[in-house]
Each structure stands twice: as C-alpha cells, then as structure tokens.
Write an enzyme that holds these catalytic residues in place. Structure first.
Site, PDB file in Angstrom:
ATOM      1  N   SER A 163     -42.944   2.459 -64.849  1.00 41.61           N
ATOM      2  CA  SER A 163     -44.275   1.549 -64.926  1.00 41.61           C
ATOM      3  C   SER A 163     -44.818   1.622 -66.241  1.00 41.61           C
ATOM      4  CB  SER A 163     -45.065   1.802 -63.830  1.00 41.61           C
ATOM      5  OG  SER A 163     -46.491   1.225 -64.048  1.00 41.61           O
ATOM      6  N   TYR A 205     -49.418   8.376 -58.733  1.00 37.93           N
ATOM      7  CA  TYR A 205     -48.588   7.548 -58.964  1.00 37.93           C
ATOM      8  C   TYR A 205     -48.245   7.332 -60.477  1.00 37.93           C
ATOM      9  CZ  TYR A 205     -46.666   2.583 -59.810  1.00 37.93           C
ATOM     10  OH  TYR A 205     -45.895   1.377 -59.991  1.00 37.93           O
TER      11      TYR A 205
HETATM   12  N1  LIG Z   1     -46.026  -4.387 -58.316  1.00 38.04           N
HETATM   13  C1  LIG Z   1     -46.587  -3.767 -59.352  1.00 38.04           C
HETATM   14  O1  LIG Z   1     -47.688  -3.995 -60.062  1.00 38.04           O
HETATM   15  C2  LIG Z   1     -45.598  -2.809 -60.237  1.00 38.04           C
HETATM   16  C3  LIG Z   1     -45.887  -2.542 -61.577  1.00 38.04           C
HETATM   17  C4  LIG Z   1     -44.992  -1.620 -62.257  1.00 38.04           C
HETATM   18  C5  LIG Z   1     -44.027  -0.805 -61.667  1.00 38.04           C
HETATM   19  N2  LIG Z   1     -43.518  -1.129 -60.100  1.00 38.04           N
HETATM   20  C6  LIG Z   1     -42.593  -0.501 -59.661  1.00 38.04           C
HETATM   21  O2  LIG Z   1     -41.815  -1.392 -59.249  1.00 38.04           O
HETATM   22  C7  LIG Z   1     -41.103  -0.995 -58.208  1.00 38.04           C
HETATM   23  C8  LIG Z   1     -40.861  -2.027 -56.975  1.00 38.04           C
HETATM   24  O3  LIG Z   1     -42.120  -2.236 -56.448  1.00 38.04           O
HETATM   25  P1  LIG Z   1     -42.575  -3.555 -55.970  1.00 38.04           P
HETATM   26  O4  LIG Z   1     -43.942  -4.028 -56.505  1.00 38.04           O
HETATM   27  O5  LIG Z   1     -41.529  -4.573 -55.993  1.00 38.04           O
HETATM   28  O6  LIG Z   1     -43.254  -3.143 -54.626  1.00 38.04           O
HETATM   29  P2  LIG Z   1     -42.791  -3.737 -53.107  1.00 38.04           P
HETATM   30  O7  LIG Z   1     -42.823  -5.167 -53.037  1.00 38.04           O
HETATM   31  O8  LIG Z   1     -43.906  -3.124 -52.004  1.00 38.04           O
HETATM   32  O9  LIG Z   1     -41.414  -3.222 -52.695  1.00 38.04           O
HETATM   33  C9  LIG Z   1     -41.119  -1.742 -52.385  1.00 38.04           C
HETATM   34  C10 LIG Z   1     -39.706  -1.595 -52.074  1.00 38.04           C
HETATM   35  O10 LIG Z   1     -39.386  -0.218 -51.924  1.00 38.04           O
HETATM   36  C11 LIG Z   1     -39.094   0.121 -50.580  1.00 38.04           C
HETATM   37  N3  LIG Z   1     -39.122   1.474 -50.282  1.00 38.04           N
HETATM   38  C12 LIG Z   1     -40.516   2.042 -50.602  1.00 38.04           C
HETATM   39  N4  LIG Z   1     -40.564   3.405 -50.202  1.00 38.04           N
HETATM   40  C13 LIG Z   1     -39.202   3.595 -50.049  1.00 38.04           C
HETATM   41  C14 LIG Z   1     -38.622   4.898 -49.534  1.00 38.04           C
HETATM   42  N5  LIG Z   1     -38.976   5.954 -49.458  1.00 38.04           N
HETATM   43  N6  LIG Z   1     -37.128   4.761 -49.419  1.00 38.04           N
HETATM   44  C15 LIG Z   1     -36.369   3.546 -49.476  1.00 38.04           C
HETATM   45  N7  LIG Z   1     -37.177   2.298 -49.997  1.00 38.04           N
HETATM   46  C16 LIG Z   1     -38.534   2.626 -50.094  1.00 38.04           C
HETATM   47  C17 LIG Z   1     -39.895  -1.016 -49.849  1.00 38.04           C
HETATM   48  O11 LIG Z   1     -39.451  -1.002 -48.402  1.00 38.04           O
HETATM   49  P3  LIG Z   1     -39.757  -0.112 -47.065  1.00 38.04           P
HETATM   50  O12 LIG Z   1     -41.223   0.159 -47.253  1.00 38.04           O
HETATM   51  O13 LIG Z   1     -39.137  -0.813 -45.920  1.00 38.04           O
HETATM   52  O14 LIG Z   1     -39.085   1.222 -47.338  1.00 38.04           O
HETATM   53  C18 LIG Z   1     -39.773  -2.135 -50.465  1.00 38.04           C
HETATM   54  O15 LIG Z   1     -38.393  -2.801 -50.344  1.00 38.04           O
HETATM   55  C19 LIG Z   1     -41.461   0.357 -57.609  1.00 38.04           C
HETATM   56  O16 LIG Z   1     -41.085   1.531 -58.163  1.00 38.04           O
HETATM   57  C20 LIG Z   1     -42.982   0.028 -58.620  1.00 38.04           C
HETATM   58  O17 LIG Z   1     -43.560   1.442 -58.680  1.00 38.04           O
HETATM   59  C21 LIG Z   1     -44.433  -2.089 -59.493  1.00 38.04           C
END
Ligand SMILES: NC(=O)c1ccc[n+]([C@@H]2O[C@H](COP(=O)([O-])OP(=O)(O)OC[C@H]3O[C@@H](n4cnc5c(N)ncnc54)[C@H](OP(=O)(O)O)[C@@H]3O)[C@@H](O)[C@H]2O)c1
Length: 238
Positions: free
Chosen positions: A134, A147
């Site tokens: 991130s 985080y």
């Molecule tokens: N959204 C933002 O603003 C943002 C910004 C910068 C970086 N990111 C990063 O992007 C990545 C993806 O996030 P997203 O925004 O796409 O979030 P999201 O829509 O909430 O998706 C997260 C995914 O990770 C899975 N997950 C969470 N904990 C897990 C675990 N312990 N084991 C296996 N699977 C797990 C969730 O499914 P389950 O809950 O079913 O496990 C889901 O499929 C993350 O690393 C996040 O930190 C996001």
C-alpha cells in the site's frame, strides 16, 4: 501475463477478484480466501479457476494450499500475495484482543506463504512474487497504525527478498485508496476502481517494473521523499 500457473490470495473480492477475472482467460488460476461460500461462488462464476478455502494466517491451511497446487500442477510461476485486512486502532481506547491482526495477516501470512512456496517457485520457470502492499507503506495513516506498519514491513521485506534471491522477480504494488470492501469505512469519492488497479498491475508487470504505483500513489510516493510531512498531513486529513 500468459500461460502461467498463478496463485492469487484474496481472490474473492476487490483487487484480487479483478486479477482473477483478468488473468483467468489466458492462465491457470488458483485463488484462495477464508469464506468457503465466496470461494465456491467465485470459482463457479469465473471459468478456468480453482478456488481453495484457506486462511493465510494458518500454518495448516498454507501447507494444504501448497500440497494441492504441487500435487495438481507441480509448478507455480507467480504468487500474488494480495490477501489483506485493514482495521482502525485507537490507542486512546481499550485495545481489542486482536489488535495485531493486520500485522499477523498482511505481513505474517504473506511471509508464511512465501516460505512455503519458495521451493516450488525456485523450480518453476520465470518465477515471480507480486505483493500487494500500500502507499501507506511510505506514509502512515494514523488511524490505522498496525495496518500502515504491516505495509511498511512488507516494503522492507520485499527489498531484502529481492536482494537475496536473484532468481525470483519480486514486485511490490503500492495502491492508494481503492473502492473495495476493505476501504468501505473510509468515506470519500476519491477511490480508484479495483479493476483499474488490477489492469495497472498486469500492465506494469509486463513492462518489467519492480514497484507499481497505481493512480495517485505516484504523486504520494514522490511527495513522501520531497515533502514527507506535507503528504502525511494530506493523507491524514481525508
Ligand atoms: N482497498 C484499498 O483502499 C487498498 C489500498 C491499498 C492496498 N490495499 C491492499 O490490497 C489488498 C486487497 O485488498 P482489497 O482492497 O481488494 O480488499 P477486499 O475487497 O476486502 O478483499 C480482501 C480479500 O482478501 C481475503 N482475505 C482476507 N484475509 C485473509 C486471510 N487471512 N486468508 C486468506 N484470504 C484472506 C478476503 O476474503 P476472506 O475474507 O473470505 O478471507 C478477500 O478475498 C490488501 O492487501 C490491501 O491491504 C487495499
């Protein structure tokens, strides 16, 4: 990215789901997440994918994930360590018992995966690890101290991994705010779509980039070096 065997963690939602959708037509995609219903639904909706229910925090689940992929395909070209969670932690309040969960999943779970899959990556063609970090790795958001620290840890870790393992391409993705369930509690219209992030990841990976900065993360990264206090103030005023 074509004709590769790819594991995408967190493939049922947000950025991971968009990666699964974009890559499935031309690659062999395995994805995982914890929620079994969502895994089954995603696998049904996107042809040419294998969904496995696994928690990357669990030693047992990560081992099972590895054995299923190794037994079925005997190779892994790309590990997309994308799964993550984000929680607010306020040190003025009593801390929840799981206050370290973001570090345990985002950093600990990712390291666990890489440890487990390294021998398979080593024996596969053109191996790569793509870590979804991130922009908060560079600029902390104060309401999410654990985080932000988990992503700073991933940033540092990817640099060391890259230096130690010349055979392995290590790519770090540093998105800004993205419109996914993870960021739903942050109320602003200024969010990038997860599809745009996934497209940027694939495009920049093909261009040979080592660090990928989708959308405004380019500016935030630049400012984190030129005017660190200013960008810290800006990101914390959202
Ligand atoms: N959204 C933002 O603003 C943002 C910004 C910068 C970086 N990111 C990063 O992007 C990545 C993806 O996030 P997203 O925004 O796409 O979030 P999201 O829509 O909430 O998706 C997260 C995914 O990770 C899975 N997950 C969470 N904990 C897990 C675990 N312990 N084991 C296996 N699977 C797990 C969730 O499914 P389950 O809950 O079913 O496990 C889901 O499929 C993350 O690393 C996040 O930190 C996001």
């Amino acid at each position: 990215m074509q004709h590769k065997t790819i594991l995408i963690t967190g493939g049922t939602s947000g950025i991971g789901l968009e990666l699964v959708k974009l890559l499935a037509p031309t690659n062999r995609i395995v994805f995982c997440a914890r929620n079994a219903d969502m895994v089954a639904k995603t696998q049904k909706e996107i042809p040419n994918t294998l969904g496995i229910t696994a928690d990357i925090q669990s030693d047992n689940d990560v081992k099972k994930l590895y054995h299923q992929i190794n037994e079925r395909y005997g190779m892994l070209n790309v590990l997309m360590a994308n799964a993550g969670v984000a929680n607010f932690v306020d040190y003025n309040d009593p801390l929840p018992s799981n206050s370290l969960i973001d570090m345990d999943i985002n950093f600990g779970g990712t390291v666990k995966l890489i440890n487990q899959f390294l021998p398979l990556l080593r024996s596969s063609e053109n191996p790569a690890v793509i870590l979804t970090s991130s922009i908060l790795a560079k600029v902390p958001v104060h309401s999410m101290p654990i985080y932000s620290a988990s992503k700073a840890a991933l940033h540092s870790y990817s640099q060391s991994l890259r230096a130690q393992l010349p055979f392995l391409r290590v790519v770090e993705v540093l998105p800004p705010l993205v419109d996914t369930p993870l960021a739903a509690a942050i109320k602003t219209n200024d969010k990038l779509s997860p599809k745009a992030v996934a497209q940027k990841i694939i495009g920049d990976f093909e261009k040979g980039k080592t660090e990928i900065y989708p959308g405004r993360a380019v500016i935030a990264n630049f400012m984190s070096r030129l005017a660190p206090k200013k960008i810290e103030k800006m990101l914390n005023s959202l």
